[in-house]
Design a protein around this motif. Structure first.
Motif, PDB file in Angstrom:
ATOM      1  N   SER A 130       0.821  -1.212   0.000  1.00 56.81           N
ATOM      2  CA  SER A 130       0.000   0.000   0.000  1.00 56.81           C
ATOM      3  C   SER A 130       0.854   1.260   0.000  1.00 56.81           C
ATOM      4  CB  SER A 130      -0.930   0.011   1.221  1.00 56.81           C
ATOM      5  OG  SER A 130      -0.185  -0.061   2.435  1.00 56.81           O
ATOM      6  N   LEU A 131       2.177   1.111   0.161  1.00 54.71           N
ATOM      7  CA  LEU A 131       3.087   2.257   0.182  1.00 54.71           C
ATOM      8  C   LEU A 131       4.038   2.147  -1.000  1.00 54.71           C
ATOM      9  CD1 LEU A 131       3.943   2.206   4.006  1.00 54.71           C
ATOM     10  CD2 LEU A 131       2.185   3.583   2.851  1.00 54.71           C
ATOM     11  N   PHE A 132       3.993   3.129  -1.904  1.00 54.63           N
ATOM     12  CA  PHE A 132       4.771   3.076  -3.128  1.00 54.63           C
ATOM     13  C   PHE A 132       5.706   4.273  -3.233  1.00 54.63           C
ATOM     14  CE2 PHE A 132       0.746   0.904  -4.050  1.00 54.63           C
ATOM     15  CZ  PHE A 132       1.204  -0.297  -4.567  1.00 54.63           C
ATOM     16  N   THR A 133       6.829   4.085  -3.939  1.00 48.25           N
ATOM     17  CA  THR A 133       7.720   5.188  -4.265  1.00 48.25           C
ATOM     18  C   THR A 133       7.143   5.959  -5.456  1.00 48.25           C
ATOM     19  OG1 THR A 133       9.051   3.980  -5.903  1.00 48.25           O
ATOM     20  CG2 THR A 133       9.650   3.709  -3.577  1.00 48.25           C
TER      21      THR A 133
ATOM     22  N   GLU B 180       9.102  -1.733   3.214  1.00 45.56           N
ATOM     23  CA  GLU B 180       8.417  -3.017   3.236  1.00 45.56           C
ATOM     24  C   GLU B 180       7.112  -2.994   2.452  1.00 45.56           C
ATOM     25  OE1 GLU B 180       9.356  -5.993   4.651  1.00 45.56           O
ATOM     26  OE2 GLU B 180      11.290  -5.018   4.898  1.00 45.56           O
ATOM     27  N   GLY B 181       6.663  -1.785   2.078  1.00 48.79           N
ATOM     28  CA  GLY B 181       5.425  -1.676   1.321  1.00 48.79           C
ATOM     29  C   GLY B 181       4.169  -1.676   2.163  1.00 48.79           C
ATOM     30  N   SER B 182       4.327  -1.872   3.468  1.00 50.83           N
ATOM     31  CA  SER B 182       3.178  -1.942   4.363  1.00 50.83           C
ATOM     32  C   SER B 182       3.621  -1.560   5.768  1.00 50.83           C
ATOM     33  CB  SER B 182       2.599  -3.361   4.376  1.00 50.83           C
ATOM     34  OG  SER B 182       1.607  -3.493   5.390  1.00 50.83           O
ATOM     35  N   PRO B 183       2.782  -0.861   6.522  1.00 51.14           N
ATOM     36  CA  PRO B 183       3.125  -0.551   7.910  1.00 51.14           C
ATOM     37  C   PRO B 183       2.910  -1.718   8.856  1.00 51.14           C
ATOM     38  CG  PRO B 183       0.980   0.360   7.391  1.00 51.14           C
ATOM     39  CD  PRO B 183       1.506  -0.246   6.110  1.00 51.14           C
ATOM     40  N   TYR B 184       2.351  -2.814   8.338  1.00 48.75           N
ATOM     41  CA  TYR B 184       2.000  -3.947   9.183  1.00 48.75           C
ATOM     42  C   TYR B 184       2.991  -5.087   9.003  1.00 48.75           C
ATOM     43  CZ  TYR B 184      -2.361  -1.334   9.012  1.00 48.75           C
ATOM     44  OH  TYR B 184      -3.297  -0.337   9.062  1.00 48.75           O
ATOM     45  N   PRO B 185       3.265  -5.830  10.066  1.00 51.75           N
ATOM     46  CA  PRO B 185       4.121  -7.012   9.925  1.00 51.75           C
ATOM     47  C   PRO B 185       3.401  -8.090   9.117  1.00 51.75           C
ATOM     48  CG  PRO B 185       3.149  -6.958  12.119  1.00 51.75           C
ATOM     49  CD  PRO B 185       2.798  -5.655  11.465  1.00 51.75           C
ATOM     50  N   ARG B 186       4.177  -8.955   8.500  1.00 47.73           N
ATOM     51  CA  ARG B 186       3.564 -10.054   7.746  1.00 47.73           C
ATOM     52  C   ARG B 186       2.783 -10.959   8.683  1.00 47.73           C
ATOM     53  NH1 ARG B 186       4.388 -12.788   2.999  1.00 47.73           N
ATOM     54  NH2 ARG B 186       6.297 -11.679   2.452  1.00 47.73           N
ATOM     55  N   GLY B 187       1.585 -11.294   8.285  1.00 46.82           N
ATOM     56  CA  GLY B 187       0.758 -12.181   9.086  1.00 46.82           C
ATOM     57  C   GLY B 187       1.215 -13.622   8.961  1.00 46.82           C
ATOM     58  N   PRO B 188       0.847 -14.459   9.916  1.00 39.67           N
ATOM     59  CA  PRO B 188       1.214 -15.877   9.851  1.00 39.67           C
ATOM     60  C   PRO B 188       0.495 -16.562   8.704  1.00 39.67           C
ATOM     61  CG  PRO B 188      -0.321 -15.499  11.653  1.00 39.67           C
ATOM     62  CD  PRO B 188       0.038 -14.147  11.119  1.00 39.67           C
ATOM     63  N   ARG B 189       1.005 -17.706   8.302  1.00 43.81           N
ATOM     64  CA  ARG B 189       0.399 -18.508   7.249  1.00 43.81           C
ATOM     65  C   ARG B 189       0.128 -19.917   7.780  1.00 43.81           C
ATOM     66  NH1 ARG B 189       0.684 -13.887   5.461  1.00 43.81           N
ATOM     67  NH2 ARG B 189       1.016 -13.345   3.254  1.00 43.81           N
TER      68      ARG B 189
END
Length: 207
Positions: free
Chosen positions: A30-33, A188-197
């Motif tokens: 959601s965050l782009f250069t 990282e492209g996101s303010p959130y940590p990667r969720g579990p899988r």
């Protein structure tokens, strides 16, 4: 390095660098250069995605490339409140749609059944369902194709589909089902940590 990147697999036919690029390290973004997205990059992604399987090689996915601020503003009016700024701030937004008139191309795409275009023409409801199901399959392949082209993707379906269709597809009859913001990830492209899988053992039954 996240946990998902610490388990290389000798069962893969590709190297871990490729697996990381396409899957393990890639994030919903959601965050782009400000780096631009070129038509050549989008075409390169499509040139991979088009080889994904669809029923009878229907290829019903259609893509509207929203690049200009004016087009982005038009699209944003039909997005859910939480997605409006995402569209406005993305370098490119792709409106993914299914084409119920995919049968018009079938004599070319699936010559194994001569006359398949005319056979499908009266089956309106079946074609609409077939178009949506197979376009969704293609959307997944397109996401991987975008990653292979060095791009990051942020898919969304919080939108007024009828509004988008009326705004952009009144003449074509395409049916939107997703918007994918595309660009180069900022950090990282996101303010959130990667969720579990879930693991294979948690999702699979083997008989």
């Amino acid at each position: 390095m996240t946990e998902t990147l610490t388990h290389p697999s000798t069962s893969l036919a590709v190297g871990d660098d490729v697996a990381d690029l396409l899957f393990r390290a890639a994030r919903t973004t959601s965050l782009f250069t400000d780096e631009p997205v070129t038509d050549e990059q989008l075409a390169a992604a499509w040139d991979l995605a088009k080889f994904g399987p669809t029923a009878m090689n229907t290829l019903p996915l259609r893509v509207l490339v929203v690049r200009t601020p004016e087009a982005g503003a038009r699209l944003a009016t039909h997005m859910a409140d939480g997605n409006k700024d995402r569209v406005r701030n993305a370098p490119v937004s792709l409106v993914l749609a299914a084409d119920p008139a995919f049968h018009e191309h079938m004599d070319h795409l699936f010559p194994a059944i001569p006359g398949i275009k005319d056979q499908l023409a009266p089956a309106v409801e079946a074609r609409e369902a077939m178009a949506r199901k197979n376009a969704l399959i293609q959307a997944g392949y397109l996401m991987v194709g975008l990653r292979a082209a060095g791009l990051a993707a942020g898919p969304m379906d919080g939108m007024d589909f009828d509004g988008v269709d009326g705004e952009f597809f009144a003449e074509s009859g395409w049916k939107s089902f997703m918007v994918v913001n595309v660009g180069h990830a900022e950090g990282e492209g996101s303010p959130y940590p990667r969720g579990p899988r879930l693991s294979f053992d948690e999702v699979a039954q083997v008989l």
